[in-house]
Design a protein around this motif. Structure first.
Motif, PDB file in Angstrom:
ATOM      1  N   HIS A 355       4.255 -32.130   0.217  1.00 50.58           N
ATOM      2  CA  HIS A 355       4.527 -31.017   1.136  1.00 50.58           C
ATOM      3  C   HIS A 355       5.862 -31.188   1.851  1.00 50.58           C
ATOM      4  O   HIS A 355       6.035 -30.720   2.974  1.00 50.58           O
ATOM      5  CB  HIS A 355       3.399 -30.893   2.157  1.00 50.58           C
ATOM      6  CG  HIS A 355       2.073 -30.530   1.553  1.00 50.58           C
ATOM      7  ND1 HIS A 355       1.249 -31.476   0.983  1.00 50.58           N
ATOM      8  CD2 HIS A 355       1.440 -29.338   1.403  1.00 50.58           C
ATOM      9  CE1 HIS A 355       0.158 -30.877   0.525  1.00 50.58           C
ATOM     10  NE2 HIS A 355       0.248 -29.595   0.766  1.00 50.58           N
ATOM     11  N   ARG A 476       7.691 -33.962   8.806  1.00 55.19           N
ATOM     12  CA  ARG A 476       8.706 -33.202   8.074  1.00 55.19           C
ATOM     13  C   ARG A 476      10.030 -33.186   8.815  1.00 55.19           C
ATOM     14  O   ARG A 476      10.058 -33.043  10.033  1.00 55.19           O
ATOM     15  CB  ARG A 476       8.252 -31.762   7.876  1.00 55.19           C
ATOM     16  CG  ARG A 476       7.266 -31.530   6.743  1.00 55.19           C
ATOM     17  CD  ARG A 476       6.902 -30.069   6.701  1.00 55.19           C
ATOM     18  NE  ARG A 476       6.245 -29.680   5.462  1.00 55.19           N
ATOM     19  CZ  ARG A 476       5.848 -28.454   5.177  1.00 55.19           C
ATOM     20  NH1 ARG A 476       6.069 -27.485   6.043  1.00 55.19           N
ATOM     21  NH2 ARG A 476       5.245 -28.179   4.039  1.00 55.19           N
ATOM     22  N   TYR A 505      -0.552 -34.122   5.461  1.00 53.85           N
ATOM     23  CA  TYR A 505      -1.088 -32.962   4.751  1.00 53.85           C
ATOM     24  C   TYR A 505      -2.174 -33.347   3.752  1.00 53.85           C
ATOM     25  O   TYR A 505      -2.920 -32.486   3.294  1.00 53.85           O
ATOM     26  CB  TYR A 505       0.037 -32.225   4.024  1.00 53.85           C
ATOM     27  CG  TYR A 505       0.911 -31.417   4.953  1.00 53.85           C
ATOM     28  CD1 TYR A 505       0.663 -30.076   5.193  1.00 53.85           C
ATOM     29  CD2 TYR A 505       1.978 -32.012   5.617  1.00 53.85           C
ATOM     30  CE1 TYR A 505       1.459 -29.336   6.049  1.00 53.85           C
ATOM     31  CE2 TYR A 505       2.787 -31.280   6.477  1.00 53.85           C
ATOM     32  CZ  TYR A 505       2.514 -29.946   6.692  1.00 53.85           C
ATOM     33  OH  TYR A 505       3.301 -29.218   7.557  1.00 53.85           O
ATOM     34  N   ALA A 560       0.549 -26.300  -4.177  1.00 51.30           N
ATOM     35  CA  ALA A 560       0.804 -26.889  -2.867  1.00 51.30           C
ATOM     36  C   ALA A 560       2.272 -27.142  -2.571  1.00 51.30           C
ATOM     37  O   ALA A 560       2.666 -27.142  -1.399  1.00 51.30           O
ATOM     38  CB  ALA A 560       0.028 -28.203  -2.736  1.00 51.30           C
ATOM     39  N   TYR A 561       3.098 -27.387  -3.585  1.00 50.65           N
ATOM     40  CA  TYR A 561       4.472 -27.789  -3.311  1.00 50.65           C
ATOM     41  C   TYR A 561       5.252 -26.615  -2.722  1.00 50.65           C
ATOM     42  O   TYR A 561       5.227 -25.500  -3.256  1.00 50.65           O
ATOM     43  CB  TYR A 561       5.140 -28.280  -4.593  1.00 50.65           C
ATOM     44  CG  TYR A 561       6.410 -29.046  -4.330  1.00 50.65           C
ATOM     45  CD1 TYR A 561       6.379 -30.261  -3.657  1.00 50.65           C
ATOM     46  CD2 TYR A 561       7.644 -28.548  -4.730  1.00 50.65           C
ATOM     47  CE1 TYR A 561       7.538 -30.973  -3.408  1.00 50.65           C
ATOM     48  CE2 TYR A 561       8.814 -29.254  -4.483  1.00 50.65           C
ATOM     49  CZ  TYR A 561       8.753 -30.460  -3.816  1.00 50.65           C
ATOM     50  OH  TYR A 561       9.903 -31.159  -3.557  1.00 50.65           O
ATOM     51  N   PRO A 562       5.974 -26.829  -1.612  1.00 46.46           N
ATOM     52  CA  PRO A 562       6.631 -25.700  -0.933  1.00 46.46           C
ATOM     53  C   PRO A 562       7.685 -24.996  -1.770  1.00 46.46           C
ATOM     54  O   PRO A 562       7.828 -23.780  -1.683  1.00 46.46           O
ATOM     55  CB  PRO A 562       7.263 -26.359   0.307  1.00 46.46           C
ATOM     56  CG  PRO A 562       6.488 -27.613   0.522  1.00 46.46           C
ATOM     57  CD  PRO A 562       6.086 -28.081  -0.837  1.00 46.46           C
ATOM     58  N   GLU A 768      -1.427 -22.038   0.010  1.00 54.04           N
ATOM     59  CA  GLU A 768      -2.354 -22.664  -0.935  1.00 54.04           C
ATOM     60  C   GLU A 768      -3.606 -21.835  -1.202  1.00 54.04           C
ATOM     61  O   GLU A 768      -4.711 -22.368  -1.305  1.00 54.04           O
ATOM     62  CB  GLU A 768      -2.722 -24.080  -0.479  1.00 54.04           C
ATOM     63  CG  GLU A 768      -1.520 -25.008  -0.406  1.00 54.04           C
ATOM     64  CD  GLU A 768      -1.890 -26.443  -0.105  1.00 54.04           C
ATOM     65  OE1 GLU A 768      -2.892 -26.927  -0.648  1.00 54.04           O
ATOM     66  OE2 GLU A 768      -1.162 -27.081   0.687  1.00 54.04           O
ATOM     67  N   ASN A 775       3.959 -20.003  -2.228  1.00 47.91           N
ATOM     68  CA  ASN A 775       5.190 -20.565  -2.795  1.00 47.91           C
ATOM     69  C   ASN A 775       5.744 -19.733  -3.958  1.00 47.91           C
ATOM     70  O   ASN A 775       6.734 -20.129  -4.582  1.00 47.91           O
ATOM     71  CB  ASN A 775       4.985 -22.016  -3.215  1.00 47.91           C
ATOM     72  CG  ASN A 775       3.985 -22.191  -4.348  1.00 47.91           C
ATOM     73  OD1 ASN A 775       3.413 -21.221  -4.850  1.00 47.91           O
ATOM     74  ND2 ASN A 775       3.770 -23.435  -4.745  1.00 47.91           N
TER      75      ASN A 775
END
Length: 806
Positions: A355, A476, A505, A560-562, A768, A775
């Motif tokens: 994340h 982050r 996360y 999930a990956y931004p 998600e 995304n």
């Protein structure tokens, strides 16, 4: 420290702190005082009158649950007068209580049953028919209420008022007509609703997912750890015939001190269970055959295929062509084995971070979760603990409401806190605000309070007036890391208590980091001799065609990956992807080999909580079909097939325990080279565009929650959160269905929700959600720009439980 006094209880001298409740003092000598309404984590109420006691010198019987002891007090809990009073109270409760124990879910663990046996008569003296009240009342998405069984102890109402501070539950009417209801007759919508079922001393509140499934003597309880979020709650998992039936928290056993803010479990950990028996669960290894065709394989064939492909890639393209992403769902032991296997092939490309987070271990600047209790100022930076760590968030609420802490949120979207807090918008740049406030503190500037002052002045004044500060952060942002480190060091130099809690996360993110699932760290946080590619770098290498094989264990990067554009391009270009999963997730569908694995309830191991505590998992149920293995077993088999020297089981346990040792975490800095990344580019909205923010939701996800039919009522509906001013400007109303799009893609079927929690010029989209992946709009990190298109007008019934009150 409270003065120790001596009292006499049933002829026994007892030493206890002055002011302790009599009911607790009696426990010191093993004497149980019957009660319904009393609960150690709740404030005394004195409602049920079951805890009657006699105090020497008092003319009438007193209540043990709200009588505080003083020195020399003589108390009797077992005299004839006390017994008579309790019998009268049980008789009074049974006048209208239904005699339906054989079909009541509470049968066998019902307090009223126990007291009826101890104090009740064989037959009722009343000749009047029992009063009827509503039965099987649908209280909300998780609970059924039987008003006729209710003894009006109000534990549920008090929990909702005193612990969550949400005030959903109330009592209505008066006298014998009093019932439990919800405020304004709205459904009981809370992330903690299941705790009221556990608190209920009778069968008035029952869980929809457990009704009529088992008796307490039928189930086998197993003490284990929840792996749905980083908090790592200890809980019991009850199974019947090897099938998981429910989870619960045993407050008396595992939290004997009655810590009000601790010891609860959220509804994600309590109700997301039925996926274990879902027919869509993977049962056999599969290999892709064509675009959408899959062929079952024997485990031996699947392992040989994966092992040979990994070895061939390392031999022909070099070890750098191999990478591994995973760790969030894995145990410590499995994360250790995964990095050990990949590094054994010569590749340093391992990472658990999915994340865009930098770290989950705060190191020398760490604060403990319990430090919140004594904090005078709590600053939440960017994250949303309500959604990412709900039980941890209860402690935040406790610190504010009970301990007087001031709560500040720095972010562009307000959290759904039911308590008072101050919100400072950051425009995507929390670091600058923190840096300027820190400099004001360091210079000791006197900033008088005035209307319209900038947030930096208000924050600096709060910091100067605070004795203990806890920062909550999601890990982050390199600039945010430097700003938080500078702030905490400045406060410590000024002899103030200060520290940071990182809310990750992934459930076992901190454990994965400790086990070496990091391109720059070996197990135990030791620097790696060769720094590998992190998740972003692996995906960029894959998109360029340089990464030839990718192991994905316990992760779903496609959802999930931004940076959605990057991960989609990368997944398409990798020639060979191996995924271990319970279901065909978005990533598994795009993989070349999918290996079925067991859930956290079906395996042993350990995890590391966000507080740095190592907790154990235990087997509480078994897969109901097929041949899934644990990730640990898969990795051992792969190691053997590739000739990589793997530790024995006994050695693995020792290595994992050593790597998670607390003293190894202390030297870490937030700005250590292992955690530094280039700053992300700033994004601003153009004419007619809105800034899109991906909002985390506890019940979202594409794995267990998306494949649990009983959990479906809790899943959030795809929604677009707009400020009312923006909704009016776009001529949109609540319930309208819209699409949000930009040059990269679109998210369709979003129901409009108007809320001031989102700033003007912004739009919030739930992250998600497989049916509406946020995304789809992103080719970088953080907020992105998009346009809104109306699909159709009119209200659409939407389950907004996941939105939690927005």
């Amino acid at each position: 420290m409270a003065k120790i006094v001596t009292v006499t209880i049933d002829g026994v001298k007892v030493e206890a702190p002055e002011g302790e409740l009599m009911i607790e003092a009696a426990k010191r000598i093993g004497h149980h005082v019957p009660n319904f309404c009393y609960y150690p984590k709740l404030e005394p109420a004195g409602l049920c009158r079951m805890c009657l006691i006699r105090i020497e010198g008092q003319p009438k019987l007193q209540l043990g649950c709200n009588t505080r002891i003083t020195d020399g007090m003589v108390i009797d809990t077992i005299s004839d007068a006390v017994e008579t009073g309790r019998r009268a109270q049980v008789e009074f409760l049974l006048l209208n209580h239904p005699l339906d124990c054989p079909v009541c879910d509470k049968g066998g663990e019902c307090v009223l049953q126990d007291y009826a046996m101890a104090y009740g008569d064989v037959a009722s003296r009343s000749g009047m028919p029992k009063m009827n009240k509503p039965k099987a009342v649908d209280l909300g998405p998780t609970i059924v209420l039987d008003e006729q069984r209710c003894v009006l102890c109000q534990r549920c109402v008090r929990f909702d008022n005193e612990i969550t501070w949400e005030r959903n539950l109330v009592t209505t009417s008066r006298a014998v007509y009093t019932i439990i209801a919800t405020e304004n007759d709205e459904p009981y919508d809370s992330y903690f609703s299941g705790n009221t079922v556990e608190l209920c001393p009778v069968g008035a509140l029952t869980s929809k997912t457990y009704r009529f499934k088992a008796r307490p003597w039928d189930v086998k309880p197993t003490l284990t750890t929840c792996t749905q979020c980083p908090v790592g709650c200890t809980m019991f998992a009850d199974s019947r015939f090897d099938v998981l039936q429910r989870t619960r928290y045993d407050h008396e056993t595992t939290d004997p001190h009655g810590d009000p803010a601790g010891g609860w479990i959220c509804d994600r950990g309590r109700y997301n269970l039925a996926y274990h028996t879902n027919e869509r669960r993977l049962s056999m290894p599969m290999v892709r055959s064509g675009e959408d065709q899959w062929v079952d394989l024997a485990w031996s064939d699947a392992i040989d295929l994966v092992a040979k492909t990994l070895q061939d890639a390392a031999e022909h393209f070099g070890p750098q062509s191999v990478g591994a992403i995973g760790g969030g769902r894995l145990t410590n032991q499995e994360s250790y084995l995964l990095q050990h296997l990949v590094r054994g092939l010569g590749s340093p490309n391992v990472d658990y971070r999915l994340h865009d987070e930098l770290m989950t271990t705060p190191g020398r600047l760490a604060a403990r979760v319990r430090d919140l209790d004594d904090a005078s100022l709590i600053i939440e930076v960017g994250t949303n603990s309500v959604e990412l760590a709900p039980v941890f968030d209860l402690r935040v609420r406790y610190a504010v409401q009970r301990r007087g802490a001031t709560l500040v949120h720095l972010g562009d979207v307000k959290p759904n806190w039911p308590i008072h807090f101050r919100h400072f918008p950051i425009g995507g740049d929390a670091a600058s605000l923190l840096q300027e406030a820190t400099e004001n503190v360091r210079r000791g500037e006197d900033l008088p309070k005035r209307a319209g002052e900038p947030p930096t002045h208000a924050l600096a004044r709060l910091l100067r007036g605070a004795e203990r500060v806890v920062v909550i952060w999601d890990g982050r942002g390199t600039a945010e890391a430097a700003a938080i480190e500078r702030l905490i060091e400045t406060l410590r130099d000024a002899d103030k208590g200060a520290g940071v809690v990182i809310v990750g996360y992934a459930a076992n993110a901190r454990g994965a980091e400790a086990m070496g699932m990091h391109p720059a760290l070996l197990p135990g946080y030791r620097p790696a001799p060769q720094t590998g590619l992190d998740t972003e770098s692996m995906l960029r290498a894959a998109a360029r065609g340089e990464l030839k094989t990718l192991l994905i264990f316990g992760a779903n990067p496609l959802l999930a990956y931004p940076n959605g554009a990057l991960v989609r391009a990368a997944i398409e270009r990798v020639p060979f992807i191996v995924t271990t999963e319970l279901f065909m997730t978005q990533t598994a569908v795009k993989s070349h080999v999918v290996l079925p694995v067991k859930s956290s309830f079906e395996k042993t191991g350990s995890t590391v909580t966000m507080d740095g505590e190592v907790k154990d998992l235990a087997i509480s149920c078994s897969p109901q079909g097929g041949e899934p293995l644990t990730d640990r077993e898969v990795l051992f088999m792969l190691g053997d097939a590739m000739g990589v020297a793997m530790p024995s089981e006994a050695e693995l346990e020792g290595l994992a325990a050593a790597a998670a040792a607390p003293e190894l975490q202390q030297p870490l800095r937030l700005t250590a080279p292992a955690f530094v990344r280039p700053a992300r580019r700033a994004v601003t909205a153009g004419e007619g565009e809105l800034m899109v923010h991906a909002l985390p939701r506890l019940y979202a996800g594409g794995g267990t929650s998306a494949n649990d039919t009983e959990f479906e009522p809790l899943r959030p509906h795809p929604s677009a959160y707009l400020h009312p001013d923006d909704a009016a400007r776009l001529q949109l109303e609540e319930g309208d269905v819209i699409s949000v799009s930009n040059a990269l893609g679109s998210i369709d079927g979003l129901t409009v929700v108007a809320t001031k929690n989102v700033a003007v010029g912004s739009i919030g989209v739930i992250a998600e959600l497989p049916e509406a992946p946020a995304n789809m709009l992103t080719d970088d990190f953080g907020a992105v720009r998009a346009n809104v298109t109306l699909v159709r007008k009119g209200r659409q019934t939407a389950n907004l439980a996941g939105a939690h009150g927005e």
